[in-house]
Design a protein around this motif. Structure first.
Motif, PDB file in Angstrom:
ATOM      1  N   PHE A 122       0.811  -1.214   0.000  1.00  0.00           N
ATOM      2  CA  PHE A 122       0.000   0.000   0.000  1.00  0.00           C
ATOM      3  C   PHE A 122       0.847   1.268   0.000  1.00  0.00           C
ATOM      4  CE2 PHE A 122      -3.008  -2.676   2.801  1.00  0.00           C
ATOM      5  CZ  PHE A 122      -3.708  -3.151   1.705  1.00  0.00           C
ATOM      6  N   TYR A 123       0.332   2.313  -0.661  1.00  0.00           N
ATOM      7  CA  TYR A 123       0.700   3.703  -0.432  1.00  0.00           C
ATOM      8  C   TYR A 123      -0.528   4.387   0.168  1.00  0.00           C
ATOM      9  CZ  TYR A 123       4.689   3.088  -3.667  1.00  0.00           C
ATOM     10  OH  TYR A 123       5.836   2.662  -4.280  1.00  0.00           O
ATOM     11  N   GLY A 124      -0.331   5.473   0.903  1.00  0.00           N
ATOM     12  CA  GLY A 124      -1.456   6.116   1.565  1.00  0.00           C
ATOM     13  C   GLY A 124      -1.675   7.558   1.149  1.00  0.00           C
ATOM     14  N   LEU A 125      -2.948   7.907   0.958  1.00  0.00           N
ATOM     15  CA  LEU A 125      -3.381   9.293   0.769  1.00  0.00           C
ATOM     16  C   LEU A 125      -4.244   9.677   1.961  1.00  0.00           C
ATOM     17  CD1 LEU A 125      -4.562   9.340  -2.982  1.00  0.00           C
ATOM     18  CD2 LEU A 125      -2.269   9.801  -2.092  1.00  0.00           C
ATOM     19  N   GLY A 126      -3.933  10.794   2.585  1.00  0.00           N
ATOM     20  CA  GLY A 126      -4.714  11.263   3.714  1.00  0.00           C
ATOM     21  C   GLY A 126      -5.901  12.104   3.282  1.00  0.00           C
ATOM     22  N   THR A 127      -6.642  12.591   4.276  1.00  0.00           N
ATOM     23  CA  THR A 127      -7.734  13.535   4.052  1.00  0.00           C
ATOM     24  C   THR A 127      -7.454  14.787   4.883  1.00  0.00           C
ATOM     25  OG1 THR A 127     -10.149  13.819   4.060  1.00  0.00           O
ATOM     26  CG2 THR A 127      -9.194  12.546   5.875  1.00  0.00           C
ATOM     27  N   LEU A 128      -8.033  15.906   4.503  1.00  0.00           N
ATOM     28  CA  LEU A 128      -7.705  17.194   5.107  1.00  0.00           C
ATOM     29  C   LEU A 128      -8.966  17.959   5.519  1.00  0.00           C
ATOM     30  CD1 LEU A 128      -5.038  18.395   2.480  1.00  0.00           C
ATOM     31  CD2 LEU A 128      -4.560  17.499   4.778  1.00  0.00           C
ATOM     32  N   GLY A 151       0.396  11.529  -0.182  1.00  0.00           N
ATOM     33  CA  GLY A 151      -0.433  12.573  -0.752  1.00  0.00           C
ATOM     34  C   GLY A 151      -1.744  12.670   0.003  1.00  0.00           C
ATOM     35  N   PHE A 152      -2.700  13.404  -0.605  1.00  0.00           N
ATOM     36  CA  PHE A 152      -3.979  13.670   0.051  1.00  0.00           C
ATOM     37  C   PHE A 152      -5.091  13.689  -0.979  1.00  0.00           C
ATOM     38  CE2 PHE A 152      -0.561  15.241   2.559  1.00  0.00           C
ATOM     39  CZ  PHE A 152      -0.883  14.824   3.835  1.00  0.00           C
ATOM     40  N   GLN A 153      -6.235  13.153  -0.591  1.00  0.00           N
ATOM     41  CA  GLN A 153      -7.430  13.193  -1.414  1.00  0.00           C
ATOM     42  C   GLN A 153      -8.316  14.328  -0.922  1.00  0.00           C
ATOM     43  OE1 GLN A 153     -10.898   9.989  -2.621  1.00  0.00           O
ATOM     44  NE2 GLN A 153     -10.422  10.239  -0.467  1.00  0.00           N
ATOM     45  N   ILE A 154      -8.771  15.164  -1.842  1.00  0.00           N
ATOM     46  CA  ILE A 154      -9.675  16.249  -1.479  1.00  0.00           C
ATOM     47  C   ILE A 154     -10.891  16.223  -2.400  1.00  0.00           C
ATOM     48  CG2 ILE A 154      -7.741  17.651  -0.658  1.00  0.00           C
ATOM     49  CD1 ILE A 154      -8.140  19.442  -3.134  1.00  0.00           C
ATOM     50  N   GLU A 176       2.711  21.840  -2.983  1.00  0.00           N
ATOM     51  CA  GLU A 176       3.839  22.000  -3.905  1.00  0.00           C
ATOM     52  C   GLU A 176       5.148  22.073  -3.144  1.00  0.00           C
ATOM     53  OE1 GLU A 176       4.656  24.705  -7.802  1.00  0.00           O
ATOM     54  OE2 GLU A 176       4.772  25.743  -5.882  1.00  0.00           O
ATOM     55  N   GLU A 177       5.169  22.832  -2.061  1.00  0.00           N
ATOM     56  CA  GLU A 177       6.387  22.966  -1.248  1.00  0.00           C
ATOM     57  C   GLU A 177       6.858  21.607  -0.731  1.00  0.00           C
ATOM     58  OE1 GLU A 177       7.391  24.077   3.320  1.00  0.00           O
ATOM     59  OE2 GLU A 177       5.810  25.257   2.369  1.00  0.00           O
ATOM     60  N   LEU A 178       5.925  20.769  -0.276  1.00  0.00           N
ATOM     61  CA  LEU A 178       6.270  19.468   0.286  1.00  0.00           C
ATOM     62  C   LEU A 178       6.542  18.414  -0.782  1.00  0.00           C
ATOM     63  CD1 LEU A 178       3.620  19.301   3.172  1.00  0.00           C
ATOM     64  CD2 LEU A 178       6.089  19.674   3.427  1.00  0.00           C
ATOM     65  N   GLY A 179       6.175  18.713  -2.035  1.00  0.00           N
ATOM     66  CA  GLY A 179       6.321  17.728  -3.098  1.00  0.00           C
ATOM     67  C   GLY A 179       5.343  16.574  -2.962  1.00  0.00           C
ATOM     68  N   THR A 180       4.246  16.820  -2.251  1.00  0.00           N
ATOM     69  CA  THR A 180       3.256  15.767  -2.026  1.00  0.00           C
ATOM     70  C   THR A 180       2.168  15.834  -3.089  1.00  0.00           C
ATOM     71  OG1 THR A 180       2.010  14.646  -0.284  1.00  0.00           O
ATOM     72  CG2 THR A 180       1.657  17.026  -0.497  1.00  0.00           C
ATOM     73  N   SER A 181       1.432  14.754  -3.245  1.00  0.00           N
ATOM     74  CA  SER A 181       0.475  14.617  -4.338  1.00  0.00           C
ATOM     75  C   SER A 181      -0.954  14.871  -3.861  1.00  0.00           C
ATOM     76  CB  SER A 181       0.579  13.213  -4.943  1.00  0.00           C
ATOM     77  OG  SER A 181       1.919  12.950  -5.330  1.00  0.00           O
ATOM     78  N   ILE A 182      -1.786  15.304  -4.799  1.00  0.00           N
ATOM     79  CA  ILE A 182      -3.197  15.574  -4.524  1.00  0.00           C
ATOM     80  C   ILE A 182      -4.052  14.756  -5.481  1.00  0.00           C
ATOM     81  CG2 ILE A 182      -5.029  17.312  -4.537  1.00  0.00           C
ATOM     82  CD1 ILE A 182      -3.099  17.827  -2.300  1.00  0.00           C
ATOM     83  N   MET A 183      -5.032  14.064  -4.928  1.00  0.00           N
ATOM     84  CA  MET A 183      -6.063  13.416  -5.733  1.00  0.00           C
ATOM     85  C   MET A 183      -7.367  14.172  -5.513  1.00  0.00           C
ATOM     86  SD  MET A 183      -7.609   9.564  -5.307  1.00  0.00           S
ATOM     87  CE  MET A 183      -9.084   9.026  -6.166  1.00  0.00           C
ATOM     88  N   ILE A 184      -8.003  14.582  -6.598  1.00  0.00           N
ATOM     89  CA  ILE A 184      -9.280  15.287  -6.486  1.00  0.00           C
ATOM     90  C   ILE A 184     -10.390  14.338  -6.903  1.00  0.00           C
ATOM     91  CG2 ILE A 184     -10.662  17.214  -7.335  1.00  0.00           C
ATOM     92  CD1 ILE A 184      -8.129  18.861  -7.477  1.00  0.00           C
ATOM     93  N   HIS A 185     -11.305  14.114  -5.952  1.00  0.00           N
ATOM     94  CA  HIS A 185     -12.385  13.150  -6.142  1.00  0.00           C
ATOM     95  C   HIS A 185     -13.726  13.869  -6.080  1.00  0.00           C
ATOM     96  CE1 HIS A 185     -14.935   9.645  -5.670  1.00  0.00           C
ATOM     97  NE2 HIS A 185     -13.881   8.834  -5.777  1.00  0.00           N
ATOM     98  N   PRO A 186     -14.638  13.592  -7.014  1.00  0.00           N
ATOM     99  CA  PRO A 186     -15.954  14.236  -6.965  1.00  0.00           C
ATOM    100  C   PRO A 186     -16.745  13.782  -5.736  1.00  0.00           C
ATOM    101  CG  PRO A 186     -15.955  12.469  -8.583  1.00  0.00           C
ATOM    102  CD  PRO A 186     -14.527  12.644  -8.133  1.00  0.00           C
ATOM    103  N   TRP A 187     -17.533  14.709  -5.207  1.00  0.00           N
ATOM    104  CA  TRP A 187     -18.370  14.398  -4.049  1.00  0.00           C
ATOM    105  C   TRP A 187     -19.456  15.458  -3.941  1.00  0.00           C
ATOM    106  CZ3 TRP A 187     -18.730  16.045   1.392  1.00  0.00           C
ATOM    107  CH2 TRP A 187     -18.337  17.377   1.560  1.00  0.00           C
ATOM    108  N   ASP A 188     -20.469  15.240  -3.127  1.00  0.00           N
ATOM    109  CA  ASP A 188     -21.498  16.246  -2.840  1.00  0.00           C
ATOM    110  C   ASP A 188     -21.968  16.894  -4.141  1.00  0.00           C
ATOM    111  OD1 ASP A 188     -23.114  17.900  -1.242  1.00  0.00           O
ATOM    112  OD2 ASP A 188     -21.569  19.454  -1.126  1.00  0.00           O
ATOM    113  N   MET A 189     -22.434  16.060  -5.060  1.00  0.00           N
ATOM    114  CA  MET A 189     -22.610  16.481  -6.441  1.00  0.00           C
ATOM    115  C   MET A 189     -23.614  17.620  -6.622  1.00  0.00           C
ATOM    116  SD  MET A 189     -21.278  13.386  -6.187  1.00  0.00           S
ATOM    117  CE  MET A 189     -22.458  12.048  -6.189  1.00  0.00           C
ATOM    118  N   VAL A 190     -23.202  18.631  -7.374  1.00  0.00           N
ATOM    119  CA  VAL A 190     -24.080  19.737  -7.730  1.00  0.00           C
ATOM    120  C   VAL A 190     -25.290  19.176  -8.490  1.00  0.00           C
ATOM    121  CG1 VAL A 190     -24.290  21.808  -9.159  1.00  0.00           C
ATOM    122  CG2 VAL A 190     -22.224  21.435  -7.797  1.00  0.00           C
ATOM    123  N   GLY A 191     -26.469  19.656  -8.154  1.00  0.00           N
ATOM    124  CA  GLY A 191     -27.679  19.179  -8.806  1.00  0.00           C
ATOM    125  C   GLY A 191     -28.213  17.883  -8.247  1.00  0.00           C
TER     126      GLY A 191
END
Length: 347
Positions: A122-128, A151-154, A176-191
């Motif tokens: 495993f690799y891990g992505l946190g939440t913020l 990295g982190f999922q937002i 960017e400063e930390l060189g960490t990765s971001i995953m953007i996941h859809p949620w709370d869908m508009v409409g």
């Protein structure tokens, strides 16, 4: 789930888009004194019910929380490693920011411990706590420096704010400063309220949400100001790859609306971020790779949920006419390591 059929299997693969929960979710409603949080009730049949307060949300199997169950599935489907992230319904951006921080810390600690015990799998992505930029930056630094998260999922938006808002810039700047990765996941869908039938929030709303996030970061100049930001968008980039012509045309014909924060053509940012491979369609995946670039598409499955690819990489494996061995290796393996900024010495 589909049974695995004999096929030509690429020798290595990492699944960049999988979700996991703690086996036991703390009683946040009891702790904070108000509701809206997810809990999980384990049943005698081995399954568990995810509940939002007292309302049923989703039934989940042990592979949602149990590493051993995941290992069995990974072996069966030839996945060497998974990138773990929480289930987006756990984001809790609507709560008091300090409470969201506590939720994030509980989830991140549990996920990081799972990764630590199984670092070969495993690799891990946190939440913020994205509803407070100072707390989010604080938790991001803790996640990278103390927990070893990659990295982190937002979410695709935060409350009623899109990701280009100045409130979030320091979060991206810290990433960017930390060189960490971001995953953007859809949620709370508009409409959502307009789409009560046919599972439409997931089928229609999610691709729209991902496109909203992509266009917000592009038009808002976030990628322009932070050229080394490492962002990956879920679900094949939503509708963006298939509507880039419309997006570019709008940018050109209505500069008074589209160019107010950034005057760089949206198409110029293709190649600056990653998308996962979840398209469920051979022609769509070929178009996605042709459009976004063979270095910027990463195997993702949305495991362990039904809308994901049940045999991660099966579609890519089958596309011998479209993709060379070298391109498949990028899609299935090396592109994920590049996105996660994994040093060559650790691969």
């Amino acid at each position: 789930q589909d049974t695995v059929q004999p096929r030509k299997i690429h020798p290595r693969r990492i699944d960049c888009h999988t979700h996991i929960l703690p086996k036991y979710i703390p009683n946040f409603k009891e702790k904070f004194g108000y509701g809206g949080f997810i809990s999980m009730t384990h049943q005698e049949d081995g399954l568990a019910d995810m509940m939002k307060d007292e309302k049923f949300f989703r039934k989940v199997e042990p592979n949602t929380w149990d590493p051993l169950a995941r290992f069995n599935d990974m072996k069966r489907t030839h996945v060497d490693k998974q990138v773990l992230s929480t289930v987006p319904v756990m984001f809790s951006y609507w709560a008091n920011p300090k409470d969201t921080l506590y939720v994030s810390q509980q989830l991140n600690d549990d996920l990081a411990e799972t990764v630590k015990k199984n670092s070969d799998k495993f690799y891990g992505l946190g939440t913020l706590p994205m509803n407070d930029s100072k707390l989010a930056c604080q938790e991001m630094r803790r996640g990278v420096n103390e927990l070893g998260l990659k990295g982190f999922q937002i979410g695709s938006h935060i409350g009623k704010m899109t990701l280009d808002r100045k409130e979030f810039f320091s979060i991206f700047e810290t990433a960017e400063e930390l060189g960490t990765s971001i995953m953007i996941h859809p949620w709370d869908m508009v409409g959502f309220d307009l789409m009560e039938k046919y599972w439409l929030p997931w089928l229609v709303g999610m691709p729209a949400e991902t496109t909203l996030a992509m266009c917000s970061l592009i038009f808002g100049g976030i990628f322009e100001r932070l050229p080394n930001l490492r962002v990956m968008f879920a679900h094949g980039g939503g509708a963006f790859p298939f509507t880039i012509g419309r997006i570019e045309h709008g940018f050109n014909v209505r500069p008074d609306l589209c160019q107010i924060d950034n005057k760089v053509n949206p198409r110029d940012y293709i190649g600056r971020f990653w998308v996962d491979s979840i398209t469920h369609d051979r022609k769509a995946l070929k178009y996605l790779v042709d459009t976004m670039g063979e270095d910027k598409v990463i195997l993702g499955s949305d495991y362990p949920f039904p809308l994901g690819e049940h045999e991660p990489g099966k579609l890519i494996d089958s596309m011998d006419e479209e993709f060379s061995y070298e391109v498949k290796d990028k899609l299935l393996y090396t592109n994920c390591l590049d996105w996660l900024n994994i040093p060559k010495s650790e691969r």
